[in-house]
Scaffold this motif. Structure first.
Motif, PDB file in Angstrom:
ATOM      1  N   LEU A 295       0.932  -1.366  -0.291  1.00 47.95           N
ATOM      2  CA  LEU A 295      -0.216  -0.373  -0.077  1.00 47.95           C
ATOM      3  C   LEU A 295       0.636   1.418   0.117  1.00 47.95           C
ATOM      4  O   LEU A 295       2.316   1.054   0.835  1.00 47.95           O
ATOM      5  CB  LEU A 295      -0.978  -0.080   1.479  1.00 47.95           C
ATOM      6  N   THR A 296       0.420   2.189  -0.711  1.00 49.24           N
ATOM      7  CA  THR A 296       1.052   3.140  -0.867  1.00 49.24           C
ATOM      8  C   THR A 296      -0.202   4.739  -0.018  1.00 49.24           C
ATOM      9  O   THR A 296       0.726   5.437   0.626  1.00 49.24           O
ATOM     10  CB  THR A 296       1.201   4.168  -1.868  1.00 49.24           C
ATOM     11  N   VAL A 297      -0.816   4.576  -0.718  1.00 46.29           N
ATOM     12  CA  VAL A 297      -1.772   5.394   0.797  1.00 46.29           C
ATOM     13  C   VAL A 297      -1.934   5.195   2.645  1.00 46.29           C
ATOM     14  O   VAL A 297      -1.775   4.038   2.607  1.00 46.29           O
ATOM     15  CB  VAL A 297      -3.366   5.579  -0.234  1.00 46.29           C
ATOM     16  N   ASP A 298      -1.535   5.685   3.474  1.00 49.09           N
ATOM     17  CA  ASP A 298      -2.261   5.855   4.752  1.00 49.09           C
ATOM     18  C   ASP A 298      -3.849   6.361   4.526  1.00 49.09           C
ATOM     19  O   ASP A 298      -4.070   7.255   4.928  1.00 49.09           O
ATOM     20  CB  ASP A 298      -1.796   6.973   5.622  1.00 49.09           C
ATOM     21  N   PHE A 299      -4.929   5.262   5.147  1.00 49.30           N
ATOM     22  CA  PHE A 299      -6.118   4.995   4.908  1.00 49.30           C
ATOM     23  C   PHE A 299      -6.153   6.018   6.450  1.00 49.30           C
ATOM     24  O   PHE A 299      -7.744   6.589   6.002  1.00 49.30           O
ATOM     25  CB  PHE A 299      -6.510   3.693   5.027  1.00 49.30           C
TER      26      PHE A 299
ATOM     27  N   PRO B 244     -17.993  17.902  -1.031  1.00 47.06           N
ATOM     28  CA  PRO B 244     -17.575  18.664   0.009  1.00 47.06           C
ATOM     29  C   PRO B 244     -17.271  18.337   1.425  1.00 47.06           C
ATOM     30  O   PRO B 244     -18.103  17.633   2.303  1.00 47.06           O
ATOM     31  CB  PRO B 244     -19.333  19.873  -0.442  1.00 47.06           C
ATOM     32  N   GLY B 245     -16.042  18.151   1.592  1.00 48.10           N
ATOM     33  CA  GLY B 245     -15.693  17.940   2.416  1.00 48.10           C
ATOM     34  C   GLY B 245     -14.841  16.489   2.691  1.00 48.10           C
ATOM     35  O   GLY B 245     -14.297  15.795   3.371  1.00 48.10           O
ATOM     36  N   GLY B 246     -15.019  16.031   1.473  1.00 44.66           N
ATOM     37  CA  GLY B 246     -14.154  14.793   1.034  1.00 44.66           C
ATOM     38  C   GLY B 246     -13.052  14.704   0.420  1.00 44.66           C
ATOM     39  O   GLY B 246     -12.179  16.305   0.978  1.00 44.66           O
ATOM     40  N   THR B 247     -12.375  14.034   0.976  1.00 43.19           N
ATOM     41  CA  THR B 247     -10.655  13.318   1.404  1.00 43.19           C
ATOM     42  C   THR B 247     -10.533  12.534   0.020  1.00 43.19           C
ATOM     43  O   THR B 247     -11.348  12.032  -0.754  1.00 43.19           O
ATOM     44  CB  THR B 247      -9.786  13.435   2.482  1.00 43.19           C
ATOM     45  N   ILE B 248      -8.857  13.740  -0.756  1.00 43.37           N
ATOM     46  CA  ILE B 248      -8.433  12.643  -1.834  1.00 43.37           C
ATOM     47  C   ILE B 248      -7.305  12.487  -1.940  1.00 43.37           C
ATOM     48  O   ILE B 248      -6.063  13.183  -1.272  1.00 43.37           O
ATOM     49  CB  ILE B 248      -8.915  13.207  -3.422  1.00 43.37           C
ATOM     50  N   ALA B 249      -6.469  11.122  -1.755  1.00 45.61           N
ATOM     51  CA  ALA B 249      -5.030  11.186  -1.618  1.00 45.61           C
ATOM     52  C   ALA B 249      -4.340  11.432  -3.476  1.00 45.61           C
ATOM     53  O   ALA B 249      -5.014   9.700  -3.716  1.00 45.61           O
ATOM     54  CB  ALA B 249      -4.652   9.656  -1.133  1.00 45.61           C
TER      55      ALA B 249
ATOM     56  N   HIS C  88       3.573  12.532   2.266  1.00 39.44           N
ATOM     57  CA  HIS C  88       4.524  11.911   2.947  1.00 39.44           C
ATOM     58  C   HIS C  88       4.610  10.807   1.830  1.00 39.44           C
ATOM     59  O   HIS C  88       4.554  11.215   0.238  1.00 39.44           O
ATOM     60  CB  HIS C  88       4.102  10.664   4.061  1.00 39.44           C
ATOM     61  N   TYR C  89       6.369  10.291   1.979  1.00 33.84           N
ATOM     62  CA  TYR C  89       6.747   9.915   0.867  1.00 33.84           C
ATOM     63  C   TYR C  89       7.000   8.268   1.292  1.00 33.84           C
ATOM     64  O   TYR C  89       7.238   7.601   2.318  1.00 33.84           O
ATOM     65  CB  TYR C  89       8.282  10.651   0.399  1.00 33.84           C
ATOM     66  N   ALA C  90       6.592   7.788   0.255  1.00 41.62           N
ATOM     67  CA  ALA C  90       7.203   5.711   0.323  1.00 41.62           C
ATOM     68  C   ALA C  90       7.721   5.099  -0.229  1.00 41.62           C
ATOM     69  O   ALA C  90       7.771   5.675  -1.722  1.00 41.62           O
ATOM     70  CB  ALA C  90       5.090   5.299   0.588  1.00 41.62           C
ATOM     71  N   HIS C  91       8.140   4.092   0.165  1.00 39.49           N
ATOM     72  CA  HIS C  91       8.352   2.993  -0.847  1.00 39.49           C
ATOM     73  C   HIS C  91      10.046   2.765  -0.816  1.00 39.49           C
ATOM     74  O   HIS C  91      10.443   2.713  -2.564  1.00 39.49           O
ATOM     75  CB  HIS C  91       8.232   2.593  -1.794  1.00 39.49           C
ATOM     76  N   ALA C  92      10.674   3.766  -0.129  1.00 41.11           N
ATOM     77  CA  ALA C  92      12.798   4.094  -0.874  1.00 41.11           C
ATOM     78  C   ALA C  92      12.539   3.128  -1.165  1.00 41.11           C
ATOM     79  O   ALA C  92      14.127   3.072  -1.576  1.00 41.11           O
ATOM     80  CB  ALA C  92      12.647   4.384   0.405  1.00 41.11           C
ATOM     81  N   LEU C  93      12.324   1.643  -0.736  1.00 40.29           N
ATOM     82  CA  LEU C  93      13.312   0.181  -1.259  1.00 40.29           C
ATOM     83  C   LEU C  93      13.723   0.450  -2.369  1.00 40.29           C
ATOM     84  O   LEU C  93      14.109  -0.825  -3.044  1.00 40.29           O
ATOM     85  CB  LEU C  93      13.462  -0.837  -0.007  1.00 40.29           C
ATOM     86  N   HIS C  94      12.074   0.454  -3.335  1.00 37.75           N
ATOM     87  CA  HIS C  94      12.123   0.346  -4.335  1.00 37.75           C
ATOM     88  C   HIS C  94      12.828   1.204  -5.575  1.00 37.75           C
ATOM     89  O   HIS C  94      12.933   0.904  -6.691  1.00 37.75           O
ATOM     90  CB  HIS C  94      10.172   0.326  -4.858  1.00 37.75           C
ATOM     91  N   SER C  95      12.896   2.635  -5.114  1.00 33.81           N
ATOM     92  CA  SER C  95      14.598   3.261  -6.112  1.00 33.81           C
ATOM     93  C   SER C  95      14.842   2.232  -6.688  1.00 33.81           C
ATOM     94  O   SER C  95      15.537   2.285  -7.453  1.00 33.81           O
ATOM     95  CB  SER C  95      14.215   4.519  -5.267  1.00 33.81           C
ATOM     96  N   PRO C  96      15.894   1.924  -5.558  1.00 33.38           N
ATOM     97  CA  PRO C  96      17.251   1.266  -6.103  1.00 33.38           C
ATOM     98  C   PRO C  96      16.987   0.287  -6.902  1.00 33.38           C
ATOM     99  O   PRO C  96      17.731   0.063  -8.169  1.00 33.38           O
ATOM    100  CB  PRO C  96      18.352   0.867  -4.647  1.00 33.38           C
ATOM    101  N   TYR C  97      16.201  -0.389  -7.173  1.00 31.43           N
ATOM    102  CA  TYR C  97      15.024  -1.558  -7.921  1.00 31.43           C
ATOM    103  C   TYR C  97      14.657  -1.122  -9.383  1.00 31.43           C
ATOM    104  O   TYR C  97      15.240  -1.867 -10.157  1.00 31.43           O
ATOM    105  CB  TYR C  97      14.026  -2.741  -7.306  1.00 31.43           C
ATOM    106  N   TRP C  98      13.750  -0.197  -9.639  1.00 32.13           N
ATOM    107  CA  TRP C  98      14.190   0.664 -10.433  1.00 32.13           C
ATOM    108  C   TRP C  98      15.271   1.092 -11.232  1.00 32.13           C
ATOM    109  O   TRP C  98      15.331   0.872 -12.842  1.00 32.13           O
ATOM    110  CB  TRP C  98      12.843   1.603 -10.545  1.00 32.13           C
TER     111      TRP C  98
ATOM    112  N   LEU D 116       5.713   9.920  -4.054  1.00 35.73           N
ATOM    113  CA  LEU D 116       4.716  11.014  -2.917  1.00 35.73           C
ATOM    114  C   LEU D 116       3.574  10.824  -2.643  1.00 35.73           C
ATOM    115  O   LEU D 116       2.857  10.931  -3.751  1.00 35.73           O
ATOM    116  CB  LEU D 116       5.052  12.455  -4.375  1.00 35.73           C
ATOM    117  N   VAL D 117       3.098  10.845  -2.219  1.00 39.31           N
ATOM    118  CA  VAL D 117       1.341  11.027  -1.364  1.00 39.31           C
ATOM    119  C   VAL D 117       1.130  12.385  -0.918  1.00 39.31           C
ATOM    120  O   VAL D 117       1.284  12.704  -0.193  1.00 39.31           O
ATOM    121  CB  VAL D 117       1.301   9.629  -0.801  1.00 39.31           C
ATOM    122  N   ALA D 118       0.328  12.799  -1.590  1.00 43.04           N
ATOM    123  CA  ALA D 118      -0.390  13.913  -0.310  1.00 43.04           C
ATOM    124  C   ALA D 118      -1.601  13.595  -0.461  1.00 43.04           C
ATOM    125  O   ALA D 118      -2.311  12.750  -1.455  1.00 43.04           O
ATOM    126  CB  ALA D 118      -0.637  15.300  -2.453  1.00 43.04           C
TER     127      ALA D 118
END
Length: 244
Positions: free
Chosen positions: A2-6, A115-120, A170-180, A229-231
């Motif tokens: 998962l990338t998103v923090d629910f 209105p009032g809802g959230t998005i990632a 926030h940022y996620a999946h640092a271990l995946h950057s070297p793989y790519w 990047l997760v906004a």
């Protein structure tokens, strides 16, 4: 994976949620598991068929709470077949970097969010993505591939231009950057290269076992090397609408 923090998204059981560009359904299935009313949306009919089968298997295995619902919908992100304000929460993970008309896609997402809802919104992060582009033309210059590299400011600015309000990132999946980076260096399609195979085994082991050592390492490295990047943003409430 998962990338998103629910929890940060504010997801609650019973809410109607959209997973735009759902792919294999990793976020949609987790939202279903948490008791949401999920719509998994994509333009790939074959992928959606597999996601539908996943939803059925989850329900049959008793993995979802009573009352939770899940369905799939095929369509175009630039003309979403949903009513204004239909969704309480939206996830658009690793989608916008593929869409030429990303501003129109963001406007559509803002339209169908209540209105009032959230998005990632998640996209490949600027620095790890730039390294991939420098190492390999094949990585991005393919049909359906990545067509832009977002900076944090560009992503947030375009989302704000669609009428959304920025809440954090926030940022996620640092271990995946070297793989790519390795894949781009040896050939994106060269999955049999020893370095690629070895690193892939490490990632699979990490995802399955989730050992403390790699969890700590990834958390420490995410601010520097996070692949995604997760906004998080919300749509301003109208009048006395609940903004939670």
């Amino acid at each position: 994976m998962l990338t998103v923090d629910f929890d940060r998204l504010g997801l609650r059981p019973g809410e109607r949620v959209l997973d735009l560009g759902c792919g294999a359904g990793r976020h949609a299935s987790e939202m279903y598991r948490r008791g949401a009313d999920v719509v998994a949306f994509d333009q790939d009919a074959d992928e959606l068929a597999r996601v539908r089968d996943l939803f059925v298997a989850m329900a049959q295995a008793g993995e979802v709470p009573d009352g939770a619902e899940a369905d799939v919908k095929e369509g175009d992100a630039l003309a979403l077949p949903f009513a204004d304000g239909e969704f309480d929460r939206i996830v658009a993970a690793e989608v916008l970097e593929h869409v030429p008309a990303d501003i129109l896609a963001l406007s559509e997402l803002a339209r169908v969010l209540r209105p009032g809802g959230t998005i990632a919104l998640t996209v490949p992060r600027w620095f790890p993505e730039l390294v991939c582009w420098k190492l390999s033309r094949e990585y991005h210059d393919t049909p359906g591939g990545h067509i832009r590299i977002y900076s944090d400011a560009e992503l947030v600015g375009k989302a704000e231009g669609a009428g959304l309000v920025y809440d954090g990132r926030h940022y996620a999946h640092a271990l995946h950057s070297p793989y790519w980076w390795i894949k781009c260096a040896v050939g994106v399609g060269n999955d049999d290269h020893p370095l690629v195979k070895a690193y892939h085994r490490l990632l699979v082991w990490d995802i399955v076992k989730q050992p403390r050592t790699t969890r700590w390492a990834e958390r420490a490295l995410n601010p520097v090397l996070g692949k995604s990047l997760v906004a998080y943003l919300h749509k301003p409430p109208r009048g006395d609408d609940d903004a939670s």
